[in-house]
Design a protein around this motif. Structure first.
Motif, short mmCIF file in Angstrom:
data_model
loop_
_atom_site.label_atom_id
_atom_site.label_comp_id
_atom_site.label_asym_id
_atom_site.label_seq_id
_atom_site.Cartn_x
_atom_site.Cartn_y
_atom_site.Cartn_z
N THR A 274 0.84 -1.21 0.00
CA THR A 274 0.00 0.00 0.00
C THR A 274 0.87 1.25 0.00
O THR A 274 0.60 2.21 -0.73
CB THR A 274 -0.93 0.00 1.23
N GLU A 275 1.93 1.24 0.78
CA GLU A 275 2.84 2.39 0.83
C GLU A 275 3.52 2.59 -0.52
O GLU A 275 3.64 3.73 -1.01
CB GLU A 275 3.88 2.16 1.94
N ILE A 276 3.95 1.51 -1.16
CA ILE A 276 4.58 1.60 -2.49
C ILE A 276 3.58 2.16 -3.49
O ILE A 276 3.92 3.03 -4.30
CB ILE A 276 5.11 0.22 -2.93
N ARG A 277 2.34 1.66 -3.45
CA ARG A 277 1.31 2.16 -4.37
C ARG A 277 1.09 3.65 -4.19
O ARG A 277 1.03 4.41 -5.15
CB ARG A 277 0.01 1.40 -4.12
N ASP A 278 1.01 4.10 -2.94
CA ASP A 278 0.79 5.51 -2.67
C ASP A 278 1.96 6.36 -3.15
O ASP A 278 1.77 7.45 -3.72
CB ASP A 278 0.55 5.74 -1.18
N LEU A 279 3.19 5.88 -2.94
CA LEU A 279 4.37 6.61 -3.41
C LEU A 279 4.39 6.70 -4.93
O LEU A 279 4.71 7.76 -5.50
CB LEU A 279 5.65 5.95 -2.90
N LEU A 280 4.06 5.61 -5.60
CA LEU A 280 4.02 5.62 -7.07
C LEU A 280 2.93 6.57 -7.57
O LEU A 280 3.13 7.29 -8.55
CB LEU A 280 3.79 4.21 -7.61
N ALA A 281 1.80 6.56 -6.91
CA ALA A 281 0.71 7.43 -7.33
C ALA A 281 1.12 8.90 -7.15
O ALA A 281 0.84 9.74 -8.02
CB ALA A 281 -0.56 7.14 -6.50
N ARG A 282 1.79 9.23 -6.07
CA ARG A 282 2.25 10.61 -5.83
C ARG A 282 3.30 11.00 -6.86
O ARG A 282 3.30 12.12 -7.35
CB ARG A 282 2.79 10.75 -4.43
N SER A 283 4.21 10.09 -7.17
CA SER A 283 5.28 10.43 -8.13
C SER A 283 4.71 10.60 -9.54
O SER A 283 5.20 11.42 -10.31
CB SER A 283 6.37 9.38 -8.12
N ASN A 284 3.65 9.87 -9.89
CA ASN A 284 3.02 10.03 -11.20
C ASN A 284 2.27 11.33 -11.29
O ASN A 284 2.17 11.92 -12.36
CB ASN A 284 2.08 8.85 -11.48
N LEU A 285 1.74 11.84 -10.19
CA LEU A 285 1.01 13.10 -10.19
C LEU A 285 1.99 14.27 -10.37
O LEU A 285 1.62 15.29 -10.98
CB LEU A 285 0.23 13.28 -8.89
N LYS A 286 3.21 14.15 -9.88
CA LYS A 286 4.19 15.24 -9.98
C LYS A 286 4.73 15.38 -11.41
O LYS A 286 5.17 16.43 -11.80
CB LYS A 286 5.35 14.98 -9.02
#
Length: 134
Positions: free
Chosen positions: A121-133
């Protein structure tokens, strides 16, 4: 032949069964102690009876039918079942339900170990944040 025996003994279910038998014996001692030292004296005091073993004996020829002993065994079984349910099963199920409700609500205890799901879940959230940037 010895290898087959070793494989049989080392199977997980055989070890689990052995542990269950040992725990069951200890558990039986606890339940019997509760029944013998708490509930049986209470029932004896309420009904002013020492034992049903010597009550309701019917003689048929040389045989004696001990209906009181059977009734006593049934009452003892019901008491033991009630003690197991109300002292052990019900509280454990209640604790499990509360833990499940906390888990579903997203409340994680501080001392709870990190699971694979938490890491993913933490990896998914980090990937989602990095894709938004980007």
């Amino acid at each position: 032949m010895l290898k087959g025996f070793k494989d049989f003994i080392m199977r997980g279910n055989v070890i689990d069964l052995a542990v269950a038998v040992v725990i069951g014996a200890a558990f039986t001692a606890v339940v019997n102690s509760i029944v013998d030292r708490i509930f049986n004296p209470l029932i004896g005091a309420l009904f002013q009876a020492d034992s049903l073993d010597n009550a309701l004996i019917v003689s048929v020829g040389d045989a004696e039918l001990q209906f009181g002993a059977v009734i006593g065994a049934i009452i003892s079984f019901l008491i033991i079942a009630a003690v197991v349910y109300f002292v052990f099963v019900l509280p454990i199920n209640t604790m499990k339900e509360r833990a499940e409700a906390k888990r579903k609500a997203g409340i994680v205890e501080e001392k709870a170990p990190v699971t694979e799901i938490d890491v993913l879940t933490e990896i998914r959230d980090l990937l989602a944040r990095s894709n938004l940037k980007e």
